[in-house]
Design a protein around this motif. Structure first.
Motif, PDB file in Angstrom:
ATOM      1  N   ARG A  79     103.776  62.807 -41.141  1.00 37.04           N
ATOM      2  CA  ARG A  79     103.496  61.663 -41.571  1.00 37.04           C
ATOM      3  C   ARG A  79     103.767  61.855 -43.239  1.00 37.04           C
ATOM      4  N   ASN A  91     105.561  59.680 -35.584  1.00 36.38           N
ATOM      5  CA  ASN A  91     105.226  59.599 -36.753  1.00 36.38           C
ATOM      6  C   ASN A  91     105.897  58.121 -37.485  1.00 36.38           C
ATOM      7  N   LEU A  92     106.906  57.620 -36.792  1.00 38.05           N
ATOM      8  CA  LEU A  92     107.175  56.439 -37.374  1.00 38.05           C
ATOM      9  C   LEU A  92     106.448  55.243 -36.938  1.00 38.05           C
ATOM     10  N   LEU A  93     106.085  55.252 -35.641  1.00 33.48           N
ATOM     11  CA  LEU A  93     105.265  54.305 -35.101  1.00 33.48           C
ATOM     12  C   LEU A  93     103.769  54.244 -35.929  1.00 33.48           C
ATOM     13  N   SER A  94     103.304  55.522 -36.104  1.00 31.02           N
ATOM     14  CA  SER A  94     102.085  55.665 -36.769  1.00 31.02           C
ATOM     15  C   SER A  94     102.214  55.219 -38.103  1.00 31.02           C
ATOM     16  N   ALA A  95     103.350  55.342 -38.802  1.00 27.48           N
ATOM     17  CA  ALA A  95     103.438  54.789 -40.154  1.00 27.48           C
ATOM     18  C   ALA A  95     103.177  53.304 -40.362  1.00 27.48           C
ATOM     19  N   ARG A  96     103.518  52.464 -39.084  1.00 29.70           N
ATOM     20  CA  ARG A  96     103.484  51.174 -39.204  1.00 29.70           C
ATOM     21  C   ARG A  96     101.874  50.583 -38.863  1.00 29.70           C
ATOM     22  N   MET A  97     101.307  51.593 -38.134  1.00 29.38           N
ATOM     23  CA  MET A  97     100.191  51.353 -37.637  1.00 29.38           C
ATOM     24  C   MET A  97      98.798  51.929 -38.483  1.00 29.38           C
ATOM     25  N   LYS A  99      96.866  54.245 -41.813  1.00 28.87           N
ATOM     26  CA  LYS A  99      96.923  55.131 -43.087  1.00 28.87           C
ATOM     27  C   LYS A  99      96.978  56.579 -42.928  1.00 28.87           C
ATOM     28  N   GLU A 100      97.582  57.264 -43.810  1.00 27.30           N
ATOM     29  CA  GLU A 100      97.597  58.717 -43.893  1.00 27.30           C
ATOM     30  C   GLU A 100      96.012  59.126 -43.784  1.00 27.30           C
TER      31      GLU A 100
END
Ligand code: SF4
Length: 187
Positions: A79, A91-97, A99-100
């Motif tokens: 991330r 990591n790409l899905l997480s970035a849309r869902m 915050k770090e």
């Protein structure tokens, strides 16, 4: 693909697309065939069997592609690196869902009975246990075949995907408890 030497095995900032296809393809196939195996295991109550199979697939899919990106990936190394692509692409899905989160939270994925790692392992094991029980009570060749394929996918995951394809080349392996358990940090 942008491999970088770290002394021993290369670690990838961006995994090759072949790795993503193998990782996600074997995961989805495991969930789909696992759901089918659960359905076949309940041959005496087919409606219930297909209902349970559907529930299993939905829960496993959500655990992998929604819960992990929301709870584990926000503190993962992938991330933090611009343009990175982890072996699952999560990591790409997480970035849309989400915050770090601080890197120090990452090992928490293996802490506690209901931690992400245990739930993930359960999602892989549940259909195998259901099919063993199903074969004891109402054996069929179709069920045996599905069982062998799903068991084969699990063995492939443990002996090829984790140690050779995913964790070995992962930039998060020095913080990730699973990489520690796989013994790939020094390789
Ligand atoms: S070391 Fe393995 S389990 Fe851990 S983040 Fe990397 S690929 Fe995932």
């Amino acid at each position: 693909m942008s491999p970088r030497k770290t002394g021993k095995a290369e670690t990838f900032t961006r995994y090759p697309s072949s790795a993503l296809i193998i990782y996600n393809g074997s995961t989805i196939l495991h969930f789909l065939l696992g759901a089918f195996g659960i359905a076949l295991s309940c041959a005496y109550w087919p409606r219930m069997g297909y209902g349970l199979g559907l529930i299993y697939f939905a829960l496993s899919f959500v655990e992998m592609y929604v819960v992990m990106p929301l709870t584990v990936c926000p503190s993962c190394t992938y991330r933090r690196i611009k343009g990175a692509l982890c072996v699952a692409g999560l990591n790409l899905l997480s970035a849309r869902m989400a915050k770090e989160r601080p890197k120090k939270d990452f090992p928490g994925r293996a802490e506690g009975i209901f931690c992400a790692n245990n739930v993930y392992m359960a999602s892989l094991m549940v259909p195998i246990a259901a099919m063993v029980a199903g074969m004891l009570f109402n054996f069929s060749l179709a069920l045996l075949l599905v069982f062998l394929i799903v068991a084969g996918l699990l063995i492939f995951r443990f002996f090829v995907i984790f140690p050779k394809l995913a964790c070995l080349h992962c930039k998060a392996k020095f913080a990730c408890p699973q990489a520690g358990a796989m013994g790939v940090r020094g390789k």
